[in-house]
Design a protein around this motif. Sequence first.
Motif, mmCIF file in Angstrom:
data_model
loop_
_atom_site.group_PDB
_atom_site.id
_atom_site.type_symbol
_atom_site.label_atom_id
_atom_site.label_comp_id
_atom_site.label_asym_id
_atom_site.label_seq_id
_atom_site.Cartn_x
_atom_site.Cartn_y
_atom_site.Cartn_z
ATOM 1 N N LYS A 1 0.830 -1.202 0.000
ATOM 2 C CA LYS A 1 0.000 0.000 0.000
ATOM 3 C C LYS A 1 0.866 1.254 0.000
ATOM 4 C CE LYS A 1 -3.614 -2.286 2.712
ATOM 5 N NZ LYS A 1 -4.418 -2.234 3.962
ATOM 6 N N PRO A 2 0.317 2.382 -0.436
ATOM 7 C CA PRO A 2 1.038 3.655 -0.305
ATOM 8 C C PRO A 2 1.352 3.898 1.163
ATOM 9 C CG PRO A 2 -0.831 3.903 -1.786
ATOM 10 C CD PRO A 2 -0.966 2.549 -1.148
ATOM 11 N N ARG A 3 2.529 4.428 1.428
ATOM 12 C CA ARG A 3 2.976 4.621 2.804
ATOM 13 C C ARG A 3 2.719 6.045 3.291
ATOM 14 N NH1 ARG A 3 9.029 3.130 1.795
ATOM 15 N NH2 ARG A 3 8.449 4.321 -0.073
ATOM 16 N N GLY A 4 2.519 6.163 4.592
ATOM 17 C CA GLY A 4 2.394 7.472 5.205
ATOM 18 C C GLY A 4 0.963 7.914 5.412
ATOM 19 N N ALA A 5 0.747 8.672 6.476
ATOM 20 C CA ALA A 5 -0.582 9.216 6.758
ATOM 21 C C ALA A 5 -0.910 10.326 5.765
ATOM 22 C CB ALA A 5 -0.628 9.755 8.181
ATOM 23 N N THR A 6 -2.180 10.445 5.444
ATOM 24 C CA THR A 6 -2.575 11.472 4.479
ATOM 25 C C THR A 6 -4.034 11.850 4.689
ATOM 26 O OG1 THR A 6 -2.598 12.028 2.126
ATOM 27 C CG2 THR A 6 -3.334 9.838 2.716
ATOM 28 N N SER A 7 -4.430 12.968 4.097
ATOM 29 C CA SER A 7 -5.822 13.400 4.147
ATOM 30 C C SER A 7 -6.041 14.438 3.054
ATOM 31 C CB SER A 7 -6.161 13.998 5.517
ATOM 32 O OG SER A 7 -5.490 15.243 5.691
ATOM 33 N N PHE A 8 -7.280 14.571 2.623
ATOM 34 C CA PHE A 8 -7.598 15.556 1.594
ATOM 35 C C PHE A 8 -7.302 16.960 2.103
ATOM 36 C CE2 PHE A 8 -10.559 18.597 -0.295
ATOM 37 C CZ PHE A 8 -10.273 18.431 -1.643
#
Length: 207
Positions: free
Chosen positions: A73-80
């Motif tokens: 999966k893509p790594r790292g936390a993220t948000s719009f």
Amino acid sequence: MTRRVTLLLTTLLLTLGLAAPAGATGYRYWSFWTYDSGHWAYATQGPATARPSDGDVQGFRFSVSEDSGDAAKPRGATSFAAICARTPAVRGQKRIALLIDFGTAKDAPSAAHPPVRRTACARVPSDATTADALAAVAKPLRYDTNALLCAIAGYPAKGCGEQVSSAGDKHADGGGSGPSVGLYVGMGAVALLGAAAAWQARRRRHA
């Protein structure tokens, strides 16, 4: 006693055969993901047909995997909110938050160095696909003759979904590492059991 030694020898040989590692085969490619409720899910359609809504978060990850079940999966936390905070909304357009993970050195093609993971906010027409959003923020893109996405932002420079073996160095084709220590230990154990069987046979003949 001879039958017991023979049984032990047979069991060990079978165990060694079952324990021998098989070189798993996978593919090196860009996988496509959607982000919802804090979790990444493998996309159910390709970026050329997916039409995300304003506020959606989508990701791409370059890696080696056998299938979607074991894809990285893509790594790292993220948000719009974090990715598109500085991209204002415009009437008639939508904003798509993209996370592009170029993967690790282990999954990179030979002599290639993966770029640092990046995020981007693509503002595109309301009917745009994910591929359109990606093209707006991560050129150059490269596709093969079957429209398979081969490169994002020019990475990798060549290759497209090639089959690779996990037994090779950095998942590259070829390049074994020689017999394992376990194999040598097993061979030694087999030799000892064989010697024990021969000793028992000689003992019976001289009894």
